[in-house]
Design a protein around this motif. Structure first.
Motif, PDB file in Angstrom:
ATOM      1  N   LEU A   1       0.855  -1.186   0.000  1.00 48.92           N
ATOM      2  CA  LEU A   1       0.000   0.000   0.000  1.00 48.92           C
ATOM      3  C   LEU A   1       0.891   1.237   0.000  1.00 48.92           C
ATOM      4  CD1 LEU A   1      -2.975   1.090   0.473  1.00 48.92           C
ATOM      5  CD2 LEU A   1      -2.405   1.064   2.880  1.00 48.92           C
ATOM      6  N   ASN A   2       0.552   2.211  -0.850  1.00 45.80           N
ATOM      7  CA  ASN A   2       1.325   3.454  -0.902  1.00 45.80           C
ATOM      8  C   ASN A   2       0.637   4.485  -0.015  1.00 45.80           C
ATOM      9  OD1 ASN A   2       3.100   5.448  -1.525  1.00 45.80           O
ATOM     10  ND2 ASN A   2       2.430   5.724  -3.623  1.00 45.80           N
ATOM     11  N   ILE A   3       1.287   4.858   1.089  1.00 46.11           N
ATOM     12  CA  ILE A   3       0.773   5.860   2.012  1.00 46.11           C
ATOM     13  C   ILE A   3       1.550   7.145   1.755  1.00 46.11           C
ATOM     14  CG2 ILE A   3       0.478   6.456   4.442  1.00 46.11           C
ATOM     15  CD1 ILE A   3       0.299   3.445   4.987  1.00 46.11           C
ATOM     16  N   PRO A   4       0.878   8.311   1.600  1.00 50.26           N
ATOM     17  CA  PRO A   4       1.563   9.550   1.222  1.00 50.26           C
ATOM     18  C   PRO A   4       2.744   9.931   2.111  1.00 50.26           C
ATOM     19  CG  PRO A   4      -0.794   9.856   1.120  1.00 50.26           C
ATOM     20  CD  PRO A   4      -0.571   8.493   1.686  1.00 50.26           C
ATOM     21  N   THR A   5       2.620   9.784   3.434  1.00 53.75           N
ATOM     22  CA  THR A   5       3.695  10.220   4.322  1.00 53.75           C
ATOM     23  C   THR A   5       4.789   9.182   4.507  1.00 53.75           C
ATOM     24  OG1 THR A   5       2.332   9.504   6.156  1.00 53.75           O
ATOM     25  CG2 THR A   5       2.314  11.848   5.636  1.00 53.75           C
ATOM     26  N   LEU A   6       4.485   7.908   4.248  1.00 48.74           N
ATOM     27  CA  LEU A   6       5.446   6.839   4.498  1.00 48.74           C
ATOM     28  C   LEU A   6       6.032   6.227   3.229  1.00 48.74           C
ATOM     29  CD1 LEU A   6       3.504   4.903   7.243  1.00 48.74           C
ATOM     30  CD2 LEU A   6       5.362   6.499   7.567  1.00 48.74           C
ATOM     31  N   GLY A   7       5.279   6.260   2.138  1.00 44.09           N
ATOM     32  CA  GLY A   7       5.703   5.587   0.916  1.00 44.09           C
ATOM     33  C   GLY A   7       5.094   4.196   0.845  1.00 44.09           C
TER      34      GLY A   7
END
Length: 158
Positions: free
Chosen positions: A33-39
């Protein structure tokens, strides 16, 4: 804390919210999963979050830590699809004690709460909850410490 912008909510509950600003911010593939703050973050169990290639859109989400484990909760927008229901006949459902349900078309659904694995886990949970309750009683008498209560709380949560 593993993440710099987490919000604290008590002793063992930590949350980080992420909001989708751009359409390409949040993507979900088969196992990550691509999370904006974590990548890109790897998901332990695949199939729970719908894949973005199938037309699903991730609106927002939350990453939280509970009982020493990380959890992600996402809000997903479902595309409109019409479901065709061609069956005109009804079915009968019998809710039972031994089996959860028996349907008139021949299917039987087992009650998972009757399995030996679940019974063992519930017995262990009862034991740990009793131990936690005793620690609270001993705290009033002055025999137990707050540190031991926190450790036992974590055991019950797990």
């Amino acid at each position: 804390s593993a993440f710099p912008n987490f919000k604290k909510k008590g002793k063992s509950d930590v949350k980080m919210y992420f909001v989708k600003n751009n359409p390409k911010d949040c993507k979900c593939e088969r196992h990550r999963l691509n999370i904006p703050t974590l990548g890109w973050v790897r998901i332990k169990e695949k199939g729970y979050i719908p894949i973005t290639k199938d037309g699903w859109k991730i609106r927002s989400g939350t990453v939280s830590i509970k009982a020493g484990r990380y959890y992600v909760s996402v809000l997903v927008e479902i595309p409109d699809t019409k479901i065709a229901n061609n069956s005109n006949g009804g079915i009968g459902i019998d809710l039972g004690l031994k089996d959860l349900a028996i349907v008139s078309n021949g299917k039987t659904y087992k009650n998972i709460n009757k399995s030996t694995r679940i019974k063992k886990m519930e017995k262990k949970l009862r034991r740990e909850q009793r131990c936690l309750s005793r620690k609270y009683e001993n705290l009033r008498k002055g025999e137990s410490t707050q540190k031991n209560i926190q450790k036992q709380k974590l055991k019950v949560q797990r």
